[in-house]
Design an enzyme around this catalytic site. Structure first.
Site, PDB file in Angstrom:
ATOM      1  N   GLY A 126       2.830   2.287  10.720  1.00 42.14           N
ATOM      2  CA  GLY A 126       4.062   3.610  10.516  1.00 42.14           C
ATOM      3  C   GLY A 126       4.440   3.908  11.473  1.00 42.14           C
ATOM      4  N   GLU A 167      -6.386   4.217   8.462  1.00 43.60           N
ATOM      5  CA  GLU A 167      -5.995   5.983   8.330  1.00 43.60           C
ATOM      6  C   GLU A 167      -7.149   6.474   7.714  1.00 43.60           C
ATOM      7  OE1 GLU A 167      -1.321   5.153   6.755  1.00 43.60           O
ATOM      8  OE2 GLU A 167      -2.610   6.016   5.657  1.00 43.60           O
ATOM      9  N   HIS A 177      -9.572   0.577   5.680  1.00 47.17           N
ATOM     10  CA  HIS A 177      -7.983   1.086   6.617  1.00 47.17           C
ATOM     11  C   HIS A 177      -8.255   2.078   7.205  1.00 47.17           C
ATOM     12  CE1 HIS A 177      -3.958   2.622   6.120  1.00 47.17           C
ATOM     13  NE2 HIS A 177      -3.635   1.213   6.125  1.00 47.17           N
ATOM     14  N   ASN A 197       0.986  -1.146  -0.348  1.00 48.61           N
ATOM     15  CA  ASN A 197      -0.057  -0.093  -0.351  1.00 48.61           C
ATOM     16  C   ASN A 197       1.058   1.487   0.155  1.00 48.61           C
ATOM     17  OD1 ASN A 197      -1.804   1.976   0.369  1.00 48.61           O
ATOM     18  ND2 ASN A 197      -2.334   1.222   2.618  1.00 48.61           N
ATOM     19  N   TRP A 198       0.730   1.642  -1.147  1.00 53.32           N
ATOM     20  CA  TRP A 198       1.772   3.115  -1.356  1.00 53.32           C
ATOM     21  C   TRP A 198       1.469   4.299  -0.641  1.00 53.32           C
ATOM     22  CZ3 TRP A 198       3.772   3.010  -7.157  1.00 53.32           C
ATOM     23  CH2 TRP A 198       4.363   1.384  -7.146  1.00 53.32           C
ATOM     24  N   LYS A 199       0.003   4.449  -0.330  1.00 49.58           N
ATOM     25  CA  LYS A 199      -0.028   5.636   0.705  1.00 49.58           C
ATOM     26  C   LYS A 199      -0.452   6.923  -0.672  1.00 49.58           C
ATOM     27  CE  LYS A 199       0.185   3.173   4.986  1.00 49.58           C
ATOM     28  NZ  LYS A 199       0.530   3.430   6.445  1.00 49.58           N
ATOM     29  N   GLU A 231      -4.513  -4.758  10.857  1.00 51.38           N
ATOM     30  CA  GLU A 231      -3.492  -3.995  11.442  1.00 51.38           C
ATOM     31  C   GLU A 231      -3.826  -2.815  12.287  1.00 51.38           C
ATOM     32  OE1 GLU A 231      -3.818  -1.460   7.644  1.00 51.38           O
ATOM     33  OE2 GLU A 231      -6.537  -0.654   8.353  1.00 51.38           O
ATOM     34  N   SER A 249       3.799  -1.931  10.339  1.00 50.04           N
ATOM     35  CA  SER A 249       5.637  -1.863  10.120  1.00 50.04           C
ATOM     36  C   SER A 249       6.032  -2.962   9.774  1.00 50.04           C
ATOM     37  CB  SER A 249       6.026  -1.528  11.756  1.00 50.04           C
ATOM     38  OG  SER A 249       5.456   0.068  12.384  1.00 50.04           O
TER      39      SER A 249
END
Length: 250
Positions: free
Chosen positions: A173, A97, A95, A9-11, A167, A213
């Site tokens: 992160g 976020e 997700h 997942n590159w965000k 997650e 992570s």
């Protein structure tokens, strides 16, 4: 036997040119290896270009989010059909976020899951608790609530098309990673819940990924756990060499 799934997942990272360069180099590095399912999720702007770069390769393309409506006055949003036409096979839904930064709740996430499945795309459905919830002993209730409400109205066949990713929010992160034992505990909880709702056979066939992570240093130990079937990788998926180390874990 579930084939391991490694998803990157590159965000909000990489321009179109950078994304195409990455996809091209990853394709070359992976070659014809097919014992791992590899997925990458670039930003929306790069999806179609990356789809072209991956054409004919085993690497699958995912979007990082979608809107639940088919179309309409939703400025800045994209639909499942748009993602499918751009070349996506998968969509990350729920997700942490999206939950924490954009206020997406379980009910809306459920609508997104249904839209994803209706379009024939594979959802990567994310669940996870915050540090405060874990320390308060609420982890099981939080995870089960996210599963119950997020998967509401989904059939056993729908679950057969869905990947689940655990997650822990406190490990996203932050450099902190759930220990293999902590991760396994939650993965077992998820699989047991799926078994109760959809049958033991369906639960046994469902890929459950760990995200939080993940690095080349911890992937092998995580993957020794019986209910961890792969990883949803964040920052470590932005470099081809590092991501390949994770893909090639022993």
């Amino acid at each position: 036997m579930i084939r391991p799934v490694i998803a990157g997942n590159w965000k909000m990272n990489k321009t179109i040119a950078e994304a195409v360069d990455f996809a091209t180099r990853l394709r070359e590095a992976l070659g014809s290896r097919d014992d791992r399912e590899v997925i990458i999720a670039p930003p929306f702007t790069a999806l179609q270009a990356v789809a072209e770069a991956l054409r004919g390769s085993p690497i699958r393309l995912a979007a990082q989010n979608l809107h639940e409506a088919e179309k309409g006055a939703y400025t800045g949003e994209v639909s499942a059909a748009m993602l499918s036409e751009a070349g996506c096979a998968c969509v990350i839904v729920g997700h942490s976020e999206r939950r924490t930064l954009f206020g997406e709740g379980n009910e809306r996430i459920n609508r997104k899951l249904q839209a994803t499945l209706t379009e024939g795309l594979q959802p990567i459905f994310c669940v996870g608790e915050t540090l405060a919830e874990r320390e308060a002993g609420r982890m099981p209730a939080v995870i089960e609530g996210q599963l119950k409400e997020g998967l509401n109205h989904l059939t056993a066949d729908d679950i057969g098309e869905t990947v689940i990713a655990y997650e822990p929010v406190w490990a996203i992160g932050t450099g902190r990673t759930a220990s293999p034992g902590q991760a396994q505990e939650v993965h077992r909880l998820i699989r047991d819940w799926l078994g109760q709702q959809y049958g033991a056979g369906r639960a046994a066939e469902t890929a459950i990924l760990y995200g939080g992570s993940v690095t080349p240093k911890n992937i092998s130990e995580l993957m020794t756990q019986p209910d961890i079937n792969g990883a949803l990788v964040g920052g470590a998926s932005l470099d081809v060499a590092t991501f390949m180390e994770i893909i090639q874990y022993q």
